[in-house]
Design a protein around this motif. Structure first.
Motif: not given
Length: 150
Positions: A126-150
């Protein structure tokens, strides 16, 4: 999420209240706490209330990661594991590979949040910067991570 709660954001406070019943407490890693902490009385008072509902892994005095009676016999392996050199190398690799949105600069704390989430999959950030965290999560293979804007 912490900053949203400190500012009194109704959605953040409602979500946090809802997470209080989850078996695993919300995770706040030490670098995130350090980034958000301010020593003024208002912040200290608010944080003391929020942090009792969360766990700060590998930190003496923090609440246990698992809630309820089962917490005494079963904990979270990821929370109990001390960060290793590999943890920080993974975050550094994310910084090298990720393409943050716009003209944002790489952020080591954000990368550590994603590494920690990757150890807790399925995970929700849960973050105010979902784009930033999504960019890092995209570097992981098959990670089951959901990023939500707060």
């Amino acid at each position: 999420m912490l900053l949203a709660m400190l500012s009194g954001d109704a959605v953040a406070l409602t979500v946090h209240h809802g997470l209080r019943t989850a078996p695993h407490r919300p995770v706040v890693i030490g670098p995130v706490l350090a980034q958000a902490w301010r020593p003024d009385p208002k912040t200290v008072h608010a944080f003391s209330g929020y942090l009792k509902d969360c766990t700060v892994p590998q930190t003496r005095g923090a609440a246990a990661p698992m809630q309820g009676k089962a917490a005494a016999s079963a904990g979270c392996v990821a929370c109990a594991k001390t960060s290793t050199l590999d943890t920080y190398k993974r975050a550094g690799a994310m910084l090298a590979k990720a393409v943050p949105p716009g003209k944002k600069r790489p952020d080591g704390v954000d990368a550590l949040v994603v590494v920690t989430a990757g150890l807790h999959v399925p995970a929700q950030i849960l973050t105010s910067d979902p784009g930033d965290l999504a960019a890092y999560a995209a570097t992981l293979d098959h990670a089951d991570i959901t990023i939500e804007r707060i």
